[in-house]
Design an enzyme around this catalytic site. Structure first.
Site, PDB file in Angstrom:
ATOM      1  N   ASP A 146       0.116  -7.649   1.522  1.00 51.94           N
ATOM      2  CA  ASP A 146       0.503  -6.239   1.607  1.00 51.94           C
ATOM      3  C   ASP A 146       2.025  -6.080   1.633  1.00 51.94           C
ATOM      4  O   ASP A 146       2.568  -5.300   2.415  1.00 51.94           O
ATOM      5  CB  ASP A 146      -0.118  -5.577   2.844  1.00 51.94           C
ATOM      6  CG  ASP A 146       0.008  -4.046   2.792  1.00 51.94           C
ATOM      7  OD1 ASP A 146       0.116  -3.503   1.676  1.00 51.94           O
ATOM      8  OD2 ASP A 146       0.015  -3.421   3.869  1.00 51.94           O
ATOM      9  N   SER A 199       4.757   2.317   8.020  1.00 48.61           N
ATOM     10  CA  SER A 199       4.431   1.151   7.197  1.00 48.61           C
ATOM     11  C   SER A 199       5.629   0.721   6.361  1.00 48.61           C
ATOM     12  O   SER A 199       6.258   1.540   5.693  1.00 48.61           O
ATOM     13  CB  SER A 199       3.261   1.472   6.268  1.00 48.61           C
ATOM     14  OG  SER A 199       2.085   1.703   7.005  1.00 48.61           O
ATOM     15  N   HIS A 255       0.820  -1.218   0.000  1.00 49.44           N
ATOM     16  CA  HIS A 255       0.000   0.000   0.000  1.00 49.44           C
ATOM     17  C   HIS A 255       0.854   1.268   0.000  1.00 49.44           C
ATOM     18  O   HIS A 255       0.351   2.348  -0.318  1.00 49.44           O
ATOM     19  CB  HIS A 255      -0.969   0.007   1.191  1.00 49.44           C
ATOM     20  CG  HIS A 255      -0.345   0.295   2.522  1.00 49.44           C
ATOM     21  ND1 HIS A 255      -0.018  -0.696   3.428  1.00 49.44           N
ATOM     22  CD2 HIS A 255       0.016   1.460   3.113  1.00 49.44           C
ATOM     23  CE1 HIS A 255       0.493  -0.146   4.513  1.00 49.44           C
ATOM     24  NE2 HIS A 255       0.535   1.147   4.349  1.00 49.44           N
TER      25      HIS A 255
END
Length: 361
Positions: free
Chosen positions: A133, A206, A103
């Protein structure tokens, strides 16, 4: 005679005590001078030992990079690209392979990787996988810092961990917590075994590193728990275990995508009531609730209410394990499954298909 024996006994005890004292006095200075680089305690001058994670951070932090995802306005291509997202990544090898989250880079036309030593690189996307992901980037550069990893030591509940990333583009930041839980699945469209931690993982973290107190990578930071439109801040954050992330990385480097097997079934755990109805010996296995009429299971004549108890000789304790094994099987391979149908055991050969829906994501 009794007095002599008593004196002899006491003498032996005194001599033994003196020997042990000498050994203790000799060994203790040697132990205090030993290298403590693998511990989170550091000796600081004459003040004794203080709690510190600086050794772990020094080992891992240089390999954690800042990732800037740029998107170009195609209607105005001459204009400079706009910042589409921020994130982090981890350098995994001397060849320049970097693990990050899907993402973080999914909408980027250009990806800039900034190292902690000031170097910047334009990277290419080697492959990505939306289900886990994860994405793999590659940069060309020499003398790259590599994060330490150990795939044979799984994280356990209660382990102290550090999260390293670039939250809100403030620059590299370290947060500390513990492993709150393992095996947190059902948080995405796939079957994942997330690590849950209370170490803060904010926007920009992230794709960054979750490390243990020796500085070894144990997970890739991926998400913070949110309710509705709320942000994070609940102390419930998630990371992808390094063993899974490393496996996905290898597949992406090899094929550019993750090729998953498919059986063409839906299933559910065995309840006590269903075990009685189907005359099952225990609650182990997965009951088939639906079969894709054009899938591999249908071709093998599997049917609803069949209970899969073994996959290639391995006992099936539940749905997650079975789906993982199916996904990990190379499409086109024939496997043998043990099923129970109407109280009787059967060995059923099945040729595993490919999960097309996963390949298209």
């Amino acid at each position: 005679m009794a007095l002599k024996d008593t004196l002899l006994y006491v003498g032996k005890a005194v001599i033994f005590g003196l020997i042990m004292a000498a050994v203790f006095l000799f060994v203790t200075p040697m132990l205090s001078n030993k290298d403590t680089s693998n511990l989170f305690f550091q000796k600081r001058g004459d003040n004794g030992f203080e709690l510190s994670f600086s050794n772990a951070v020094r080992r891992a932090a240089p390999a954690v990079v800042n990732i800037y995802s740029l998107s170009v306005n195609r209607n105005r291509p001459l204009n400079s690209g706009s910042l589409q997202g921020l994130g982090s990544g981890v350098i995994m090898s001397n060849e320049g392979y970097i693990l990050t989250n899907y993402h973080v880079i999914k909408k980027a036309d250009e990806i800039v990787v900034a190292l902690q030593d000031g170097r910047k690189f334009t990277s290419e996307v080697v492959g990505s996988d939306s289900i886990t992901d994860l994405a793999v980037l590659k940069i060309e550069g020499g003398n790259l810092p590599i994060v330490p990893i150990n795939l044979d030591v799984p994280a356990q509940v209660g382990d102290v961990v550090l999260a390293i990333g670039n939250p809100y583009n403030l620059g590299q930041t370290i947060t500390q917590g513990i492993i709150s839980a393992t095996g947190r699945n059902g948080l995405s469209s796939g079957y994942l075994d997330f690590l849950q931690t209370d170490a803060a993982i904010n926007a920009g973290n992230s794709g960054g590193a979750l490390i243990d107190t020796s500085g070894q990578l144990i997970g890739i930071n991926t998400a913070a728990f949110q309710i509705g439109g709320e942000g994070g801040g609940h102390g419930i954050n998630f990371a992808i275990p390094i063993k899974l992330a490393h496996s996905i990385m290898g597949k992406l480097i090899k094929d550019g995508r993750v090729i998953r097997g498919a059986l063409g079934i839906t299933g559910e755990p065995i309840s006590s009531m269903m075990a009685q109805i189907l005359n099952l010996p225990d609650l182990t296995g997965v009951m088939i609730t639906g079969v894709d009429p054009k899938g591999p299971a249908a071709l093998a004549q599997l049917a609803p209410r069949d209970v899969i108890t073994k996959y290639e000789g391995e006992i099936v304790p539940g749905v997650e394990m079975l789906m993982d094994r199916i996904a990990e099987t190379t499409p086109g391979k024939q496997v043998t499954m043990t099923i129970i149908r109407k109280g009787k055991y059967y060995e059923v050969p099945v040729i595993i298909g490919e999960n097309i829906s996963a390949a298209e994501q």
